[in-house]
Each structure stands twice: as C-alpha cells, then as structure tokens.
Design an enzyme around this catalytic site. Sequence first.
Site, PDB file in Angstrom:
ATOM      1  CG  ASP A  25     -26.052   7.748  19.657  1.00  0.00           C
ATOM      2  OD1 ASP A  25     -25.057   8.619  19.834  1.00  0.00           O
ATOM      3  OD2 ASP A  25     -26.994   7.879  20.392  1.00  0.00           O
ATOM      4  CG  HIS A  42     -16.340  10.427  17.446  1.00  0.00           C
ATOM      5  ND1 HIS A  42     -17.479  10.345  17.238  1.00  0.00           N
ATOM      6  CD2 HIS A  42     -15.697  11.754  17.978  1.00  0.00           C
ATOM      7  CE1 HIS A  42     -17.514  10.936  18.403  1.00  0.00           C
ATOM      8  NE2 HIS A  42     -16.820  12.125  18.335  1.00  0.00           N
ATOM      9  CB  SER A  70     -27.088  15.748  13.480  1.00  0.00           C
ATOM     10  OG  SER A  70     -26.589  16.604  15.171  1.00  0.00           O
ATOM     11  CG  LEU A 136     -24.322  -0.408  -0.458  1.00  0.00           C
ATOM     12  CD1 LEU A 136     -25.736  -0.989  -0.084  1.00  0.00           C
ATOM     13  CD2 LEU A 136     -23.281  -1.284   0.661  1.00  0.00           C
ATOM     14  NE  ARG A 190     -29.568   7.183  18.586  1.00  0.00           N
ATOM     15  CZ  ARG A 190     -29.482   8.831  18.863  1.00  0.00           C
ATOM     16  NH1 ARG A 190     -31.594   9.366  17.739  1.00  0.00           N
ATOM     17  NH2 ARG A 190     -28.434   9.084  18.785  1.00  0.00           N
ATOM     18  NE  ARG A 196     -31.732  11.533  21.821  1.00  0.00           N
ATOM     19  CZ  ARG A 196     -31.520  11.573  23.386  1.00  0.00           C
ATOM     20  NH1 ARG A 196     -32.258  10.873  24.059  1.00  0.00           N
ATOM     21  NH2 ARG A 196     -30.194  11.019  23.751  1.00  0.00           N
ATOM     22  CB  SER A 198     -30.599  13.088  17.104  1.00  0.00           C
ATOM     23  OG  SER A 198     -30.910  12.047  18.209  1.00  0.00           O
TER      24      SER A 198
HETATM   25  C1  IPE Z   1     -27.136  11.325  16.451  1.00  0.00           C
HETATM   26  O1  IPE Z   1     -26.712  11.734  17.447  1.00  0.00           O
HETATM   27  C2  IPE Z   1     -26.074  12.388  15.688  1.00  0.00           C
HETATM   28  C3  IPE Z   1     -25.493  11.161  15.054  1.00  0.00           C
HETATM   29  C4  IPE Z   1     -25.076   9.917  14.674  1.00  0.00           C
HETATM   30  C5  IPE Z   1     -24.155  11.235  13.457  1.00  0.00           C
HETATM   31  P1  IPE Z   1     -26.329  11.960  18.890  1.00  0.00           P
HETATM   32  O2  IPE Z   1     -25.236  11.980  19.959  1.00  0.00           O
HETATM   33  O3  IPE Z   1     -25.469  13.913  18.259  1.00  0.00           O
HETATM   34  O4  IPE Z   1     -28.135  12.467  19.149  1.00  0.00           O
HETATM   35  P2  IPE Z   1     -28.288  12.684  20.879  1.00  0.00           P
HETATM   36  O5  IPE Z   1     -27.552  14.160  20.538  1.00  0.00           O
HETATM   37  O6  IPE Z   1     -28.005  12.508  21.202  1.00  0.00           O
HETATM   38  O7  IPE Z   1     -30.328  12.816  20.468  1.00  0.00           O
HETATM   39  C1  IPE Z   2     -22.079   9.595  17.512  1.00  0.00           C
HETATM   40  O1  IPE Z   2     -21.625   9.154  18.853  1.00  0.00           O
HETATM   41  C2  IPE Z   2     -20.959  10.244  16.435  1.00  0.00           C
HETATM   42  C3  IPE Z   2     -21.318  11.652  16.491  1.00  0.00           C
HETATM   43  C4  IPE Z   2     -22.707  12.407  16.740  1.00  0.00           C
HETATM   44  C5  IPE Z   2     -20.401  12.162  15.629  1.00  0.00           C
HETATM   45  P1  IPE Z   2     -21.091  10.020  19.764  1.00  0.00           P
HETATM   46  O2  IPE Z   2     -20.230  10.838  19.727  1.00  0.00           O
HETATM   47  O3  IPE Z   2     -22.731  10.611  19.839  1.00  0.00           O
HETATM   48  O4  IPE Z   2     -21.142   8.812  20.928  1.00  0.00           O
HETATM   49  P2  IPE Z   2     -21.917   8.665  22.839  1.00  0.00           P
HETATM   50  O5  IPE Z   2     -23.765   9.275  22.173  1.00  0.00           O
HETATM   51  O6  IPE Z   2     -21.447  10.500  23.180  1.00  0.00           O
HETATM   52  O7  IPE Z   2     -21.304   7.826  23.638  1.00  0.00           O
HETATM   53 MG    MG Z   3     -24.985  10.666  20.892  1.00  0.00          MG
END
Ligand code: IPE
Ligand code: IPE
Ligand code: MG
Length: 263
Positions: A25, A42, A70, A136, A190, A196, A198
């Site tokens: 994240d 990304h 997710s 792995l 995380r 969390r 998620s």
């Molecule tokens: C969780 O991250 C899902 C992934 C990293 C793929 P999110 O950024 O979507 O989670 P929330 O919405 O902050 O809980």
């Molecule tokens: C995680 O990074 C990647 C995905 C959920 C695909 P985020 O896109 O959630 O990045 P933030 O949390 O907004 O910084």
């Molecule tokens: Mg995020």
Amino acid sequence: MALVSSTQEIPEVRSVPRHVAMIMDGNGRWAKKRFLPRVAGHKKGVDALRAMVQACKARNIEYLTVFAFSSENWRRPADEVSFLMGLFYSVLETEIERLHGNEVRLKLIGDLSRFDPRLVELIKRGEEVTAGNDKLTLTVAANYGGRWDIMQALNALCQAHPEKAGNYSELDLAPFLSMAYAPEPDLFIRSGGEQRISNFLLWQLAYTEFYFTDTLWPEFNAALLDAAIDSYCHRERRFGRTSEQLNAAEKSQNAESLISQNA
Ligand code: IPE
Ligand code: IPE
Ligand code: MG
C-alpha cells in the site's frame, strides 16, 4: 511438510518465516508526493515487487503472497482501474519468463470472472509454465477479498457434501479455500502506514504476526523486509498457550535432543 491449521494444531515455528503475506500500500501517495499521477506510483510499485521476490528467495522464504487488487478496488476512478488492468497484463507478459528462470511458481487467487478473458488466459499460462517450480511460490491476490474467499469455499463445500450441511468443520472448509496449497502466513507486512486488513486473507491470518511500516510501497526494500523479519523473530507465538508452557516445551525438546545426540 504437512499443512497445519493453527486453530486445530500447534504449527512449527521457525526463525525465518515460511510464508510472508504483504499489502503493498502507498503507491498513490508516493506519486502524489512527487507531483506525479497516482498511476506512476503503481508502475514504481512493480519494481519494488520484483525486488521483493528476489529478496524472499534469497532468504529461503517459501511463500510470498501479495495483495495487488482488492474486491473493493473496483470502486476507484475508472481510469485508475483500467490502468491497473493494463499494467497487470503487461507485467505478466514480461515477467512470466523471468519468474520461471528464477524457479518461482506463480499462483493467482481471487475472482477472475470479472477480468478480461485475455488477461485470464495469460494468468493461466503463467501458472502452467511455472507450475513445477519449487524455490518460491509467489501468490498474487487480484480481485481478491477475504470474505469472497470464505463464501466461495463454503459454496463449493455445500455442493461437494450436501449431506453434511449443518455439521461442517473447519477442516472440511480448508481444502476449498483459495490458498489451500500453502501453509498459513507466519508474517503479515503492510506498507503505507495504515493498520488494517482491508479484507485480505481473513481466514488464513488467524495466528499470523502483524508488522506495519509507514514506508510507502514503492520504497519498500530488502532492508525493510529484514527489519520486519527481525521483529518477527522476537515475538512469542503462543497460539493460545501461556509463556510458561512454551518455556517448558522448549526445555523438554532440548533435553530430548541432548539425549539423542549422546545415544
Ligand atoms: C488494499 O489497499 C489493497 C491493495 C493494496 C491491493 P487499499 O489502499 O485499497 O486499502 P484501503 O482502502 O486503504 O483500506
Ligand atoms: C496500493 O496503493 C495499490 C493498489 C491498491 C492497487 P494505493 O493505490 O492504495 O496507494 P495509496 O494508499 O492511495 O497511497
Ligand atoms: Mg491504499
């Protein structure tokens, strides 16, 4: 080694985690800090994942499971979702051979029915090509949700054994969960500062050790993995027991190994 359910038996605890699960994240915030579009984060996140696969392999970690998308990420702006789908496709296209060359087995978990059929085909090819690798196992969770996983397992179990309805046990459900091929994660990491789950692996994280870091995913690296493993090594995994019980079990194990050494 047999797969053990942490609520039914006490699993073996090793100093190096056998299975590490990660929520990658913070990509969007990493980009925002640099005045870049979120999707640049990304892209950079893929580099961090590639490095993490190598780092896990070098540390003899057997399973690395990462949350890529997710079941709730469809709620994001349509252009970000479509960028992520395109990125997923192009990364798979270039990385399957590299993973195979590195003896990494690729697995996907999640509801693939919502993906473009070309993407599903590529996923299947990646899994097939790398199926025999045992260094792995890299599991990518895509359109994955912990609740979805439990519900799809329950529905499959009901179909397979309707006669037992109302009397199902945890061990009946376990083979239908999408990670039935892997031991439960020892360590959950995380990045990105949020504390969390998620809707990640809800069932499988029952007794996993949690580690949170403020580092944003594109900056996560091997040194930070080592910091998480070091923290993990200093935890006492009691699985419901007391410290005294653990110490007594360790003493009797040491005595047994002394006896067998001297025999
Ligand atoms: C969780 O991250 C899902 C992934 C990293 C793929 P999110 O950024 O979507 O989670 P929330 O919405 O902050 O809980
Ligand atoms: C995680 O990074 C990647 C995905 C959920 C695909 P985020 O896109 O959630 O990045 P933030 O949390 O907004 O910084
Ligand atoms: Mg995020």
